[in-house]
Write an enzyme that holds these catalytic residues in place. Structure first.
Site, PDB file in Angstrom:
ATOM      1  CG  ASN A  40      -2.047  -0.868   1.049  1.00 48.77           C
ATOM      2  OD1 ASN A  40      -2.191  -1.731   0.150  1.00 48.77           O
ATOM      3  ND2 ASN A  40      -2.571  -1.229   2.348  1.00 48.77           N
ATOM      4  NE  ARG A 366      -8.298  -2.303  -9.862  1.00 46.07           N
ATOM      5  CZ  ARG A 366      -7.354  -1.622 -10.097  1.00 46.07           C
ATOM      6  NH1 ARG A 366      -6.304  -1.954 -10.915  1.00 46.07           N
ATOM      7  NH2 ARG A 366      -7.257  -0.353  -9.743  1.00 46.07           N
ATOM      8  NE  ARG A 396      -3.132   5.124 -10.195  1.00 41.02           N
ATOM      9  CZ  ARG A 396      -4.349   5.809  -9.639  1.00 41.02           C
ATOM     10  NH1 ARG A 396      -4.713   5.294  -8.474  1.00 41.02           N
ATOM     11  NH2 ARG A 396      -4.634   7.116 -10.051  1.00 41.02           N
ATOM     12  CG  HIS A 426     -15.057   1.748 -10.834  1.00 41.25           C
ATOM     13  ND1 HIS A 426     -15.628   1.440  -9.839  1.00 41.25           N
ATOM     14  CD2 HIS A 426     -13.738   1.159 -10.720  1.00 41.25           C
ATOM     15  CE1 HIS A 426     -14.802   1.133  -8.784  1.00 41.25           C
ATOM     16  NE2 HIS A 426     -13.873   0.808  -9.322  1.00 41.25           N
ATOM     17  CE1 TYR A 457      -8.986  -7.897  -3.297  1.00 42.29           C
ATOM     18  CE2 TYR A 457     -10.280  -6.203  -4.630  1.00 42.29           C
ATOM     19  CZ  TYR A 457      -9.212  -6.849  -4.036  1.00 42.29           C
ATOM     20  OH  TYR A 457      -8.066  -6.015  -4.454  1.00 42.29           O
ATOM     21  NE  ARG A 558     -10.484  -1.114   2.081  1.00 45.61           N
ATOM     22  CZ  ARG A 558     -10.656  -1.254   0.618  1.00 45.61           C
ATOM     23  NH1 ARG A 558     -11.572  -1.934   0.170  1.00 45.61           N
ATOM     24  NH2 ARG A 558      -9.963  -0.408  -0.145  1.00 45.61           N
ATOM     25  CG  HIS A 586     -13.905  -4.581  -3.141  1.00 45.42           C
ATOM     26  ND1 HIS A 586     -14.619  -4.853  -4.153  1.00 45.42           N
ATOM     27  CD2 HIS A 586     -12.766  -3.670  -3.407  1.00 45.42           C
ATOM     28  CE1 HIS A 586     -14.027  -3.874  -5.230  1.00 45.42           C
ATOM     29  NE2 HIS A 586     -12.831  -3.294  -4.746  1.00 45.42           N
TER      30      HIS A 586
END
Length: 680
Positions: A40, A366, A396, A426, A457, A558, A586
């Site tokens: 991170n 993704r 990204r 997205h 997730y 979160r 998530h």
């Protein structure tokens, strides 16, 4: 009144590190949390830190015009990171290394190597490592052109041929991107031994510089700015532009130069000049960098992990092998990773071969490196079906994987729609149509179509044949397929869906206003929201207004939370919790109102950030199915009751651990799994 997003995010990363410090967490899971913290932080330096430094260099008059710009933000960020890294070191040295030793594992971490292992280390170096080593002198022409790659590891070595000879600087790569970072050595005295690749190289530098005195060896690495710097409007082929930028990314401007503490000041200045690094970008670190590699620390088969949860089967998907027959009768709501992701895979696999299926639409943000879903889309296209995939090239750090798959799908006959200029798609949506019988099947989720991340997730997936939803999804897909750019002069109408760029922002504001109106009439008024990030200023102001009106507001955030909770006169009655546990929280769930029947329940892809609400294509769905609504409300309530892995967010970036009441101990993730176990 807003908290700074970067300081708020750093508080989240501290919460990750706190899990590594928790002795009740299994030892190897604690290593994973340390790895996540490090990963991170790497991303933070690549994505956020360059912007922070740019803001800090603006003159005072310009800074005064920037709303909610926190004073001395660069210094505050640097101080917080330094504090967290010190905490990281304390955990590692005082807890993790002794814990490994207690379990029969001796980790060579900045300590002398036993004589018995020297020959073995030399053999590993000469036979397995040396072919990847590229030593280079930094003096002269070659050094002027050398640029350390992003996140690669190096040694800087000070050399001298004779006692009165000139000092020279050399650089040696540590090839951790080519071979494994950790090697196991011959056990001694009932201990397993583990050594860094770094130390294998360090111990054998004499073979690289024979006849020279090695006066100093210091580890370094550089993080580089990861932003693609693409303009909002593109000309030419977007795919080619992004591919070209990706090749440059690892050689972009430095954002952090991490060097081993103890490096002489004159050497620091020499490297700063050689690599074009400013003093604000230089950080002293430990002997070893890239500790996100701790996620791959050898386990020796030891039982030092969480007890595995077998993914549960959803009872309504087990009664019939045909997913489409089930969906005709009832909606399916999956809670992954507690429940198996197999129904989603079955959805696409069966669509690929079903003779009645004529069209498949999907958005991909993704995807897994070896994606079963994409392979199903390829099969469907080869079977003569019209398959349209909107693939986001600007996801990204997943751009290269998305580009790879887009080419494979295109070659197989899938119609690929690339990014709309200036807007990321997205949303996590898919639609299957059986043209002859005019029947459609939809998926709307809170997480990506990715069977790998679905294993850790925590997300929700709604599968439905509701005509209101399927018709609106088809309209949205047609819009994405046909439009080269958004045209706000001709807005489509949505009701079952909330779509950013269209009705999402006004609909959310309207739902908040309804709760405010209830509170003003003295009626029960309640807003419950679970998202990854809460940053959008206007939405936060609406929540402040609701809080002052007497609406009870429960927020599970979160990551970034720019709302300041619990401030008298501004945010009374607004409570914020954060949960960090074995699974990554998530999902995005918004619940307006109380009572299972009357409450409006919404799930989807959007976090409550400016970029999501105003600059992306995001999709929420209003959940109408009574059973699904009840499940989602119950799910939220179970998480809100957590007093094990939750913390309360405070107005000053601090977080207070929930008090563990052993008489009413409640771990949210375990409670969700237990509940679904009963239902399966």
């Amino acid at each position: 009144m807003l908290l700074n997003r970067d300081l708020s995010w750093l508080s989240f990363n501290l919460r990750v590190l706190q899990e590594a410090a928790d002795p009740e967490v299994p030892l190897y899971e604690r290593l994973k949390f340390m790895a996540i913290f490090s990963s991170n932080l790497n991303e933070f330096f690549r994505v956020r830190y360059p912007e922070i430094m740019a803001l800090s260099l603006l003159n005072k008059k310009i800074k005064e015009k920037i709303e909610n710009l926190e004073e001395n933000i660069a210094e505050k960020v640097q101080d917080e990171i330094k504090t967290q890294l010190n905490f990281f070191g304390e955990i590692l040295h005082n807890q993790i290394l002794p814990g490994l030793k207690d379990n029969g594992i001796f980790f060579y971490y900045n300590i002398p190597i036993r004589e018995e292992h020297h020959a073995e280390i030399r053999e590993i170096f000469l036979s397995h490592v040396l072919s990847f080593i590229q030593p280079l002198y930094l003096d002269g022409k070659a050094g002027q052109h050398f640029l350390p790659e992003n996140n690669h590891l190096y040694f800087v070595i000070t050399l001298q041929e004779s006692p009165d000879g000139i000092l020279k600087q050399a650089i040696v790569n540590i090839p951790s991107e080519k071979i494994k970072r950790f090697f196991t050595l011959t056990p001694l005295d009932n201990y397993e031994y583990v050594i860094f690749l770094d130390d294998i190289v360090r111990e054998n530098l004499v073979y690289l510089f024979p006849g020279q005195n090695i006066l100093g060896v210091y580890s370094i690495k550089i993080n580089r700015d990861a932003e693609l710097n693409l303009e909002d409007e593109y000309s030419g082929n977007l795919l080619q532009k992004i591919e070209k930028q990706l090749k440059k990314r690892d050689f972009g401007p430095p954002s952090r130069f991490l060097y081993e503490e103890g490096m002489p000041r004159n050497l620091q200045m020499f490297l700063s000049s050689s690599f074009t690094v400013t003093s604000e970008e230089m950080f002293a670190g430990g002997r070893y960098h890239n500790l996100d590699d701790l996620a791959h620390f050898p386990s020796f088969g030891k039982d030092l992990f969480y007890k595995k949860h077998k993914p549960l089967s959803s009872s309504n998907t087990m009664n019939s092998g045909d997913i489409f027959k089930i969906l005709i009768k009832e909606d399916i709501l999956l809670h992954v990773p507690y429940q198996s992701y197999n129904p989603v895979l079955s959805f696409f696999n069966q669509a690929a071969v079903d003779v009645y299926v004529t069209e498949i639409y999907i958005t991909l943000y993704r995807v897994a490196e070896e994606s079963h879903i994409i392979n199903a889309l390829i099969s469907a296209a080869k079977n003569g079906k019209n398959v349209v995939a909107f693939i986001e090239l600007k996801a990204r750090f997943d751009e290269a994987n998305n580009i790879k798959w887009s080419k494979v799908m295109k070659d197989a006959g899938v119609k690929i729609i690339y990014s709309i200029p200036g807007i990321k798609v997205h949303s996590k949506i898919a639609l299957v149509r059986k043209g002859n019988i005019k029947q459609s099947y939809a998926i709307i989720g809170t997480g990506n179509f990715n069977e790998v991340t679905a294993q850790f997730y925590a997300d929700h997936v709604l599968m439905t044949t509701d005509e209101r939803i399927t018709k609106e999804l088809l309209s949205l897909f047609k819009f994405l397929e046909l439009r080269k750019e958004t045209d706000n002069s001709k807005k489509m109408k949505f009701d079952a869906l909330l779509v950013s760029q269209f009705n999402m922002v006004p609909e959310l504001k309207n739902l908040i206003n309804k709760e405010i109106a209830k509170a003003k009439k003295g009626m029960p008024a309640l807003i419950r929201i679970k998202v990854n990030n809460l940053e959008e200023p206007e939405f936060i102001e609406h929540l402040y207004e609701a809080g002052k009106a007497g609406v009870t507001i429960q927020l599970l955030i979160r990551g970034i939370c720019c709302l300041v909770p619990g401030v008298p006169g501004k945010s009374p009655g607004i409570l914020v919790k954060r949960i960090v546990d074995r699974y990554l929280e998530h999902s995005r769930v918004l619940i307006f109102g109380s009572g299972e029947e009357k409450a409006q329940v919404i799930i989807g892809s959007a976090d409550l950030m400016t970029r999501n609400l105003r600059h992306r294509i995001e999709v929420y769905v209003k959940v109408k199915n009574t059973n699904c609504k009840k499940e989602l409300i119950h799910y939220f309530d179970l998480q809100w009751k957590d007093n094990d892995k939750s913390v309360w967010l405070l107005p000053d970036y601090q977080q207070k651990l929930s008090e563990k009441d052993h008489e009413s101990f409640h771990n949210a993730q375990q409670s969700v799994y237990d509940l679904l176990s009963i239902q399966s």
